[in-house]
Design an enzyme around this catalytic site. Structure first.
Site, mmCIF file in Angstrom:
data_model
loop_
_atom_site.group_PDB
_atom_site.id
_atom_site.type_symbol
_atom_site.label_atom_id
_atom_site.label_comp_id
_atom_site.label_asym_id
_atom_site.label_seq_id
_atom_site.Cartn_x
_atom_site.Cartn_y
_atom_site.Cartn_z
ATOM 1 N N PHE A 133 0.868 -1.179 0.000
ATOM 2 C CA PHE A 133 0.000 0.000 0.000
ATOM 3 C C PHE A 133 0.909 1.235 0.000
ATOM 4 C CE2 PHE A 133 -2.818 3.189 1.764
ATOM 5 C CZ PHE A 133 -4.037 2.895 1.178
ATOM 6 N N ASP A 205 2.198 -4.868 8.761
ATOM 7 C CA ASP A 205 1.005 -4.043 8.661
ATOM 8 C C ASP A 205 -0.189 -4.990 8.521
ATOM 9 O OD1 ASP A 205 -1.128 -2.436 7.887
ATOM 10 O OD2 ASP A 205 0.176 -1.018 6.829
ATOM 11 N N TYR A 230 -10.756 0.798 10.819
ATOM 12 C CA TYR A 230 -11.984 1.138 10.071
ATOM 13 C C TYR A 230 -12.298 0.139 8.969
ATOM 14 C CZ TYR A 230 -8.415 3.455 7.129
ATOM 15 O OH TYR A 230 -7.299 3.737 6.396
ATOM 16 N N LYS A 231 -11.430 -0.877 8.783
ATOM 17 C CA LYS A 231 -11.697 -1.877 7.740
ATOM 18 C C LYS A 231 -12.485 -3.034 8.364
ATOM 19 C CE LYS A 231 -7.845 -0.206 5.017
ATOM 20 N NZ LYS A 231 -6.401 -0.276 4.723
ATOM 21 N N ARG A 379 -12.026 -5.190 -7.046
ATOM 22 C CA ARG A 379 -11.726 -5.797 -5.748
ATOM 23 C C ARG A 379 -13.019 -6.007 -4.970
ATOM 24 N NH1 ARG A 379 -8.082 -2.838 -1.143
ATOM 25 N NH2 ARG A 379 -9.902 -1.463 -1.208
HETATM 26 C C1 PLP Z 1 -5.778 0.981 4.431
HETATM 27 C C2 PLP Z 1 -4.291 0.914 4.594
HETATM 28 C C3 PLP Z 1 -3.580 1.972 5.156
HETATM 29 C C4 PLP Z 1 -4.285 3.248 5.510
HETATM 30 O O1 PLP Z 1 -3.483 4.134 6.213
HETATM 31 P P1 PLP Z 1 -4.147 5.445 6.820
HETATM 32 O O2 PLP Z 1 -3.047 6.113 7.526
HETATM 33 O O3 PLP Z 1 -5.272 4.998 7.701
HETATM 34 O O4 PLP Z 1 -4.698 6.258 5.690
HETATM 35 C C5 PLP Z 1 -2.223 1.813 5.343
HETATM 36 N N1 PLP Z 1 -1.586 0.673 4.979
HETATM 37 C C6 PLP Z 1 -2.251 -0.345 4.430
HETATM 38 C C7 PLP Z 1 -1.514 -1.578 4.039
HETATM 39 C C8 PLP Z 1 -3.614 -0.256 4.196
HETATM 40 O O5 PLP Z 1 -4.268 -1.270 3.619
#
Ligand code: PLP
Length: 418
Positions: A133, A205, A230-231, A379
């Protein structure tokens, strides 16, 4: 062989051990929500909790709520509730800040630990995946550039490259456990062992893992972890994220965001920073209490089941989806990006299509909410707490019809958020 039809899916729902938990969520009528991997659905009790926070805790008790309503302890209390879902011990997790900021803290602390070692001058590489990400890569880039101590990023192009890429120069291996795009699930125990054998630390992560797949950070001997609330954890839009620092690293965990919430005695109001010995050293400043308080509603639902039950259903849903798409949409040019092997699959499924963005928009118009990710990927997230097998059937039928009738606008303009 059983024929897979809608009737069969209804039968699967009847015997689904998690079926009752669906009623805990507010789900809009007529919508098949396959995007809980991006923003989880709303636990019904979140509404009452929000009312309580706004009307009573803030409205009536005002400043007293820092003690009376336990606002000050919320990051650790919620962290302790989350801990069992990821194989963490009590007093090892806090919920605070965003995943991006927690990545910054964990990367900084890991580099600081490595800089104390005898071979620090040659151990300068952070390894991650090019397909990670973007924010994970960006945060590492930003910190290392700013530090200007010779650290550099090495981006590998496939998980198979990791074992040869990790060597004595590696300071940190920073990976997302389940890839946000492909759904590829790393073997956390194996990769962590490879990193440790070379003297590297391993930061995971769990953005697409927490609440989606079984995670045991201690069993894997991981060093640090961060992730989103939040996921799959259904904490609400922009809910604060989590950070895990195991007891064995807590004394050595130092990051530069030394705000007063990480101080040993925040209300002593001393003129100099003195870090707290416990996990609260991962905190920085005052938390967004209204948003933070919503996270408990999602965690309470997980407390009614187990991650092994969640995982079992997740695999059932993703297996069904893959099989149905590949049989019922066989004449369309859809290619599966997600691994077929259970050991390598998270809880979402991605397919490529030449008109992926347009097809996703057409599906959303018809009530099937998935999302689009570059390049050309559709997705679909499967959230075992509230997704049913029948919804999988219905979603694939709507996908099939959309493709059969080409009822999508191939020239559609992109929205800012895809
Ligand atoms: C959703 C996601 C994020 C989101 O980071 P924010 O700081 O909350 O915007 C970070 N890393 C991964 C791998 C994600 O899937």
């Amino acid at each position: 062989m059983t024929t897979i039809d809608r009737q069969y899916c209804l039968t699967l729902d009847k015997t689904d051990a998690l079926a009752d938990l669906r009623s805990e969520f507010k789900l809009p009528a007529g919508m098949i929500y396959l995007d809980g991997n991006s923003l989880g659905a709303q636990p019904k009790v979140a509404f009452q909790r929000a009312q309580q926070v706004i009307e009573e805790e803030w409205g009536m008790d005002l400043i007293k709520s820092w003690n009376k309503a336990g606002w000050f302890d919320l990051p650790s209390r919620l962290g302790n509730l989350l801990a069992p879902l990821i194989g963490a011990d009590q007093e090892e997790v806090v919920i605070t800040d965003s995943t991006s900021i927690n990545l910054f803290k964990a990367i900084a602390a890991a580099l600081q630990i490595q800089s104390q070692k005898a071979d620090a001058s040659t151990r300068k590489v952070i390894i991650t995946e090019r397909s990670n990400f973007p924010t994970d890569i960006y945060m590492a880039e930003g910190l290392t550039k700013w530090l200007d101590r010779g650290y550099r990023l090495h981006l590998v192009d496939s998980p198979e490259e990791l074992s040869s890429a990790i060597n004595q120069d590696t300071a940190l291996v920073m990976l997302t456990h389940v890839n946000y795009r492909s759904g590829y699930l790393h073997d956390m125990t194996k990769v962590t062992a490879i990193a440790h054998a070379q003297g590297a630390l391993c930061l995971w992560d769990l953005a697409h893992s927490a609440g989606a797949v079984e995670v045991n950070l201690h069993q894997a001997n991981a060093d640090f972890a961060v992730g989103c609330c939040y996921k799959y954890l259904n904490g609400g839009p922009g809910a604060p994220a989590f950070i895990w620092v195991p007891k064995r690293h807590q004394a050595d965990f130092h990051h530069p965001l030394t705000g007063w919430w990480g101080h040993a005695a925040p209300f002593a109001m001393q003129a100099s920073f003195n870090v707290t010995p416990d996990i609260r050293r991962a905190l920085c400043g005052t938390q967004p209490i209204v948003s933070l308080a919503m996270i408990e509603s999602g965690l309470q639902i997980f407390a009614q089941t187990s991650m092994s039950a969640v995982r079992q259903k997740s695999l059932g849903l993703t297996d069904l989806f893959i099989q149905l798409v590949e049989t019922r949409c066989a004449q369309h040019q859809l290619a599966l990006v997600t691994p077929r092997g259970h050991a390598q699959r998270g809880s979402h499924v991605s397919f490529t299509h030449a008109h992926a963005y347009a097809v996703i928009q057409a599906l959303i118009e018809r009530g099937v909410v998935g999302d689009y990710r570059e390049p050309g990927i559709m997705r679909f997230g499967f959230t075992p707490l509230y997704t049913s097998y029948t919804e999988v059937w219905d979603a694939v039928e709507i996908l099939r019809d959309t493709l059969d009738t080409q009822s999508y606008d191939a020239n559609i303009q992109r929205n800012a958020v895809t």
